[in-house]
Design a protein around this motif. Structure first.
Motif, PDB file in Angstrom:
ATOM      1  N   LYS A  58      -6.691   4.992 -14.243  1.00 27.02           N
ATOM      2  CA  LYS A  58      -7.392   5.077 -13.073  1.00 27.02           C
ATOM      3  C   LYS A  58      -7.294   3.389 -12.755  1.00 27.02           C
ATOM      4  CE  LYS A  58      -8.929   9.234 -12.591  1.00 27.02           C
ATOM      5  NZ  LYS A  58      -7.787  10.046 -12.148  1.00 27.02           N
ATOM      6  N   SER A  59      -6.691   2.995 -11.553  1.00 24.66           N
ATOM      7  CA  SER A  59      -6.391   1.709 -11.270  1.00 24.66           C
ATOM      8  C   SER A  59      -6.479   1.450  -9.844  1.00 24.66           C
ATOM      9  CB  SER A  59      -4.881   1.230 -12.000  1.00 24.66           C
ATOM     10  OG  SER A  59      -4.602   0.102 -11.874  1.00 24.66           O
ATOM     11  N   LYS A  60      -6.664   0.244  -9.598  1.00 26.92           N
ATOM     12  CA  LYS A  60      -6.563  -0.190  -8.132  1.00 26.92           C
ATOM     13  C   LYS A  60      -5.468  -1.112  -7.825  1.00 26.92           C
ATOM     14  CE  LYS A  60     -11.401   0.685  -7.406  1.00 26.92           C
ATOM     15  NZ  LYS A  60     -12.519   1.006  -6.605  1.00 26.92           N
ATOM     16  N   ASP A  61      -4.499  -1.108  -8.819  1.00 25.75           N
ATOM     17  CA  ASP A  61      -3.405  -2.216  -8.865  1.00 25.75           C
ATOM     18  C   ASP A  61      -2.198  -1.504  -7.968  1.00 25.75           C
ATOM     19  OD1 ASP A  61      -2.424  -0.352 -10.760  1.00 25.75           O
ATOM     20  OD2 ASP A  61      -2.370  -1.656 -12.103  1.00 25.75           O
ATOM     21  N   ILE A  62      -2.441  -0.417  -7.516  1.00 23.76           N
ATOM     22  CA  ILE A  62      -1.289   0.085  -6.774  1.00 23.76           C
ATOM     23  C   ILE A  62      -1.141  -0.563  -5.474  1.00 23.76           C
ATOM     24  CG2 ILE A  62      -0.020   2.366  -5.742  1.00 23.76           C
ATOM     25  CD1 ILE A  62      -1.510   3.787  -7.930  1.00 23.76           C
ATOM     26  N   ALA A  63       0.082  -1.375  -4.982  1.00 20.56           N
ATOM     27  CA  ALA A  63       0.203  -2.112  -3.997  1.00 20.56           C
ATOM     28  C   ALA A  63       0.919  -1.267  -3.054  1.00 20.56           C
ATOM     29  CB  ALA A  63       0.640  -3.522  -4.346  1.00 20.56           C
ATOM     30  N   LEU A  64       0.654  -0.450  -2.142  1.00 21.65           N
ATOM     31  CA  LEU A  64       1.111   0.036  -1.004  1.00 21.65           C
ATOM     32  C   LEU A  64       0.896  -0.300   0.479  1.00 21.65           C
ATOM     33  CD1 LEU A  64       1.015   3.543  -2.629  1.00 21.65           C
ATOM     34  CD2 LEU A  64       2.997   1.850  -2.801  1.00 21.65           C
ATOM     35  N   ASP A  65       0.851  -1.703   0.371  1.00 22.04           N
ATOM     36  CA  ASP A  65       0.680  -2.185   2.050  1.00 22.04           C
ATOM     37  C   ASP A  65       1.791  -2.280   2.617  1.00 22.04           C
ATOM     38  OD1 ASP A  65      -1.845  -2.851   0.754  1.00 22.04           O
ATOM     39  OD2 ASP A  65      -1.310  -4.805   0.020  1.00 22.04           O
ATOM     40  N   GLY A  66       1.557  -2.018   4.063  1.00 23.43           N
ATOM     41  CA  GLY A  66       2.592  -2.138   4.944  1.00 23.43           C
ATOM     42  C   GLY A  66       2.058  -1.547   6.145  1.00 23.43           C
ATOM     43  N   LYS A  67       2.606  -2.229   7.420  1.00 23.22           N
ATOM     44  CA  LYS A  67       2.087  -1.566   8.624  1.00 23.22           C
ATOM     45  C   LYS A  67       3.439  -0.622   9.237  1.00 23.22           C
ATOM     46  CE  LYS A  67      -0.839  -5.447   9.773  1.00 23.22           C
ATOM     47  NZ  LYS A  67      -1.104  -6.525  10.752  1.00 23.22           N
ATOM     48  N   SER A  68       4.304  -0.494   8.387  1.00 23.91           N
ATOM     49  CA  SER A  68       5.513   0.373   8.960  1.00 23.91           C
ATOM     50  C   SER A  68       6.287   0.663   7.758  1.00 23.91           C
ATOM     51  CB  SER A  68       6.399  -0.375   9.868  1.00 23.91           C
ATOM     52  OG  SER A  68       7.020  -1.468   8.945  1.00 23.91           O
TER      53      SER A  68
END
Length: 135
Positions: A58-68
């Motif tokens: 369980k982690s909040k470190d998954i970086a899946l940012d992007g507007k497209s």
């Protein structure tokens, strides 16, 4: 077997794996993206071994940012290659495990669509596989 992964390494592995499912889901937006995401995520959650433990944390470190999709791919595809390079250096058998897990998640996601996957999904699956194999 124990892997000596830093927190950043673990974040990269999680971002790569869950990002691959997210990319596939985004590519299938015209169909059933939620089914793609569900099937792919279930496959990742079913992973075993040291990689399975990393992906299940369980982690909040998954970086899946992007507007497209393009912005997301700019982040996820290099993370896939980086993950494979890291694992090949530390534990080649775990690199094979990671590759297999991600590709099973992609295949499971593709089966979340009704009928055969269209060209957009097929192309995204090819790009994911290519990024994994680039290491």
């Amino acid at each position: 077997m124990s892997l000596n992964l830093t927190d950043q390494d673990k974040a990269t592995l999680r971002t790569a794996a869950y990002g691959a499912v997210t990319l596939l889901s985004a590519a299938g937006a015209a169909g059933s993206p939620h089914k793609i995401a569900t099937e792919g995520s279930i496959a990742l959650a079913s992973a075993t071994g040291p990689i399975g433990h990393v992906l299940a944390a369980k982690s909040k470190d998954i970086a899946l940012d992007g507007k497209s999709v393009a912005e997301l791919a700019d982040h996820v595809l290099p993370a896939l290659t980086e993950s494979m390079s890291l694992l090949k250096r530390q534990a080649p058998e775990e690199a094979d495990n990671f590759r297999g897990i991600v590709l099973i998640a992609v295949e499971a996601g593709l089966r979340g669509q009704k009928g055969e996957p269209g060209p957009t999904l097929t192309e995204m699956a090819r790009k994911i596989t290519e990024a994994i194999d680039a290491a």
